[in-house]
Design an enzyme around this catalytic site. Structure first.
Site, short mmCIF file in Angstrom:
data_model
loop_
_atom_site.label_atom_id
_atom_site.label_comp_id
_atom_site.label_asym_id
_atom_site.label_seq_id
_atom_site.Cartn_x
_atom_site.Cartn_y
_atom_site.Cartn_z
CB CYS A 210 -0.88 -0.01 1.24
SG CYS A 210 -1.90 -1.48 1.39
CB ALA A 211 3.65 1.79 -2.25
N PRO B 273 2.26 7.76 -0.80
CG PRO B 273 3.05 9.69 0.20
CD PRO B 273 2.10 8.56 0.41
N GLY B 274 4.89 6.92 -0.89
CA GLY B 274 6.15 6.20 -1.04
C GLY B 274 7.25 6.57 -0.06
CG ASN B 275 7.31 9.87 2.80
OD1 ASN B 275 7.78 10.28 1.75
ND2 ASN B 275 6.70 10.65 3.67
CD GLU C 55 -1.72 3.85 -3.90
OE1 GLU C 55 -1.13 3.63 -2.83
OE2 GLU C 55 -2.96 4.06 -3.95
CG ASP D 162 -6.84 -4.41 -4.65
OD1 ASP D 162 -6.13 -4.75 -3.68
OD2 ASP D 162 -8.07 -4.25 -4.58
CB CYS E 124 -1.06 7.25 11.01
SG CYS E 124 -2.09 7.52 9.59
N1 SAM Z 1 3.03 3.84 3.12
C1 SAM Z 1 2.73 5.11 2.50
C2 SAM Z 1 3.87 6.06 2.80
O1 SAM Z 1 4.51 5.94 3.83
O2 SAM Z 1 4.15 6.95 1.98
C3 SAM Z 1 1.36 5.62 2.91
C4 SAM Z 1 0.28 4.64 2.61
S1 SAM Z 1 -1.36 5.27 2.81
C5 SAM Z 1 -1.68 5.17 4.49
C6 SAM Z 1 -2.27 3.90 2.20
C7 SAM Z 1 -2.17 3.73 0.69
O3 SAM Z 1 -2.56 2.41 0.36
C8 SAM Z 1 -3.08 4.65 -0.09
O4 SAM Z 1 -2.34 5.28 -1.09
C9 SAM Z 1 -4.13 3.72 -0.69
O5 SAM Z 1 -4.59 4.15 -1.96
C10 SAM Z 1 -3.34 2.44 -0.81
N2 SAM Z 1 -4.14 1.20 -0.76
C11 SAM Z 1 -5.15 0.89 0.08
N3 SAM Z 1 -5.60 -0.36 -0.16
C12 SAM Z 1 -4.84 -0.86 -1.15
C13 SAM Z 1 -4.79 -2.10 -1.84
N4 SAM Z 1 -5.66 -3.07 -1.55
N5 SAM Z 1 -3.86 -2.29 -2.81
C14 SAM Z 1 -2.98 -1.29 -3.11
N6 SAM Z 1 -2.99 -0.08 -2.52
C15 SAM Z 1 -3.90 0.13 -1.54
#
Ligand code: SAM
Length: 390
Positions: free
Chosen positions: A113-114, A116-118, A141, A169, A290
């Site tokens: 669930c990447a 923005p990618g930090n 993502e 997904d 978070c």
């Molecule tokens: N880990 C990221 C960072 O540190 O930059 C922040 C992730 S954010 C909390 C959750 C992300 O997961 C969102 O961008 C969302 O669109 C994505 N997401 C949620 N469910 C997903 C899935 N089943 N497959 C892929 N991406 C998913």
């Protein structure tokens, strides 16, 4: 005029991106004029104009600046040598990869669930430092706009080993597909309620490539999915820029989250973790949110450990002793068993024992450590026998 921060303001956390720079290099250039012998409590009470920083002792290559400090105009920031990332948000990649991989267990990774990618770029940096520069990171993502940001962020941070899987997904990935047969470590930071995010209304605008700015404008004008994003802690792009800072920093800070929605989030988070446990070569899976809610944290862990797949494949939690040095001594752990029971988020059969609760890490917003609210733990199992992994 600059507002003096309150004594419990969170500092501005800055991670030095070791794919492009080093702490020493940044201290000698970008932060040359800074006093470096401070601590979090002191920097948190200073004005943004004061040139004082604290070097963090939990996470390597992380520094704390006064809350209003603006590094976005520095060349280092524009070049991706420093990244705005809350301290707590640096825990998952550290917990997953640990120190030097003497046993040679780390091969490829997935960030499920990447965007923005930090955490993705942090993971790539830790792999390069502790394992090798050859390990791939598959970054998945689901959201189209956020996939674009993820791609841009990987370019900006120089994370060349990351393979971005846009609009993908994680739940649809086939664990037995040829490219995942070497995936030993998975980082999961799924959408959550965002209830741990406090303050930080002053999020800076990230220098983005033009095509992302266009996406940003479109989203700013309102898109069909913006309502849903608000509900599910999936940032709309404008404030998504905030994402660079806390990665989760969206305007989804909700005071009251109703139980039905928490249950839905918890169900999805549980499914995502269970899916990761099924990759044949995978031996470590970090899970983070978070959120401050038990439903999204300890209850997810309890449900996962009670699942058929976890039991069948021998998954357990990485205990405190097995955690990387900086995190092993982190004082805030999972909620008490009484609180977990009282939350009614789990049934009696999936209760976590004291050791398991101790294996979970919590960060509490407003605490002296100066982090946002956060939860992280790591599932682990012994390496499967070659025939099982085949
Ligand atoms: N880990 C990221 C960072 O540190 O930059 C922040 C992730 S954010 C909390 C959750 C992300 O997961 C969102 O961008 C969302 O669109 C994505 N997401 C949620 N469910 C997903 C899935 N089943 N497959 C892929 N991406 C998913």
């Amino acid at each position: 005029a600059e507002k003096p921060p309150t004594s419990r303001s969170q500092p501005r956390w800055v991670r030095i991106n070791t794919l492009k720079s080093s702490l020493e290099q940044e201290l000698a250039t970008t932060f040359k004029a800074y006093r470096t012998d401070s601590n979090v409590a002191e920097v948190s009470s200073l004005l943004g104009s004061e040139k004082v920083l604290a070097i963090d002792h939990t996470i390597p290559d992380l520094i704390a600046l006064p809350p209003e400090a603006d590094v976005t105009k520095t060349q280092s920031y524009k070049d991706g040598r420093v990244i705005l990332q809350d301290k707590a948000s640096c825990f998952p990649a550290c917990m997953l990869i640990g120190d030097d991989d003497e046993a040679g267990t780390v091969r490829d990774c997935i960030d499920g669930c990447a965007a923005p990618g930090n955490k993705t770029s942090h993971l790539a940096a830790l792999l390069a430092e502790h394992v090798s520069t050859k390990n791939k990171v598959y970054a998945c993502e689901r959201d189209p706009s956020r996939s674009k940001i993820l791609k841009a962020m990987m370019v900006k941070s120089g994370a060349k080993t990351v393979i971005v899987q846009s609009e993908c997904d994680f739940l649809t990935l086939d664990p037995y597909a040829a490219q995942y047969q070497d995936v030993t470590h998975v980082l999961l930071d799924p959408s959550c309620s965002g209830s741990g995010i406090v303050g930080r209304e002053d999020i800076p605008i990230l220098a983005l490539p033009d095509d992302c700015k266009a996406t940003q404008r479109q989203t700013q004008n309102g898109s069909a999915s913006s309502k849903k994003r608000k509900r599910d802690h999936v940032a709309p792009i404008p404030v998504a820029i905030a994402m660079e800072e806390s990665a989760q920093a969206e305007e989804t800070r909700e005071v009251a989250v109703d139980k039905t929605r928490l249950q839905k989030l918890s169900n999805l988070q549980t499914r995502i973790v269970e899916h990761a446990l099924s990759f044949p070569a995978t031996v470590q899976v970090s899970y983070s949110t978070c959120s401050v809610h038990i439903e999204e944290n300890e209850a997810v862990v309890a449900r996962v450990l009670a699942s058929a797949i976890a039991k069948e494949l021998g998954w357990k939690l990485l205990g405190r002793e097995g955690q990387v040095k900086g995190l092993r001594s982190w004082p805030h752990r999972g909620v008490s068993s009484a609180d977990l029971m009282a939350s009614k988020a789990i049934d009696g059969n999936s209760m976590l024992n004291e050791e398991e609760l101790e294996s979970c890490i919590r960060c509490n917003p407003g605490d002296e450590e100066g982090t946002m609210g956060f939860f992280v733990c790591c599932f682990t199992r012994s390496a499967p026998a070659a025939k099982d992994a085949a």
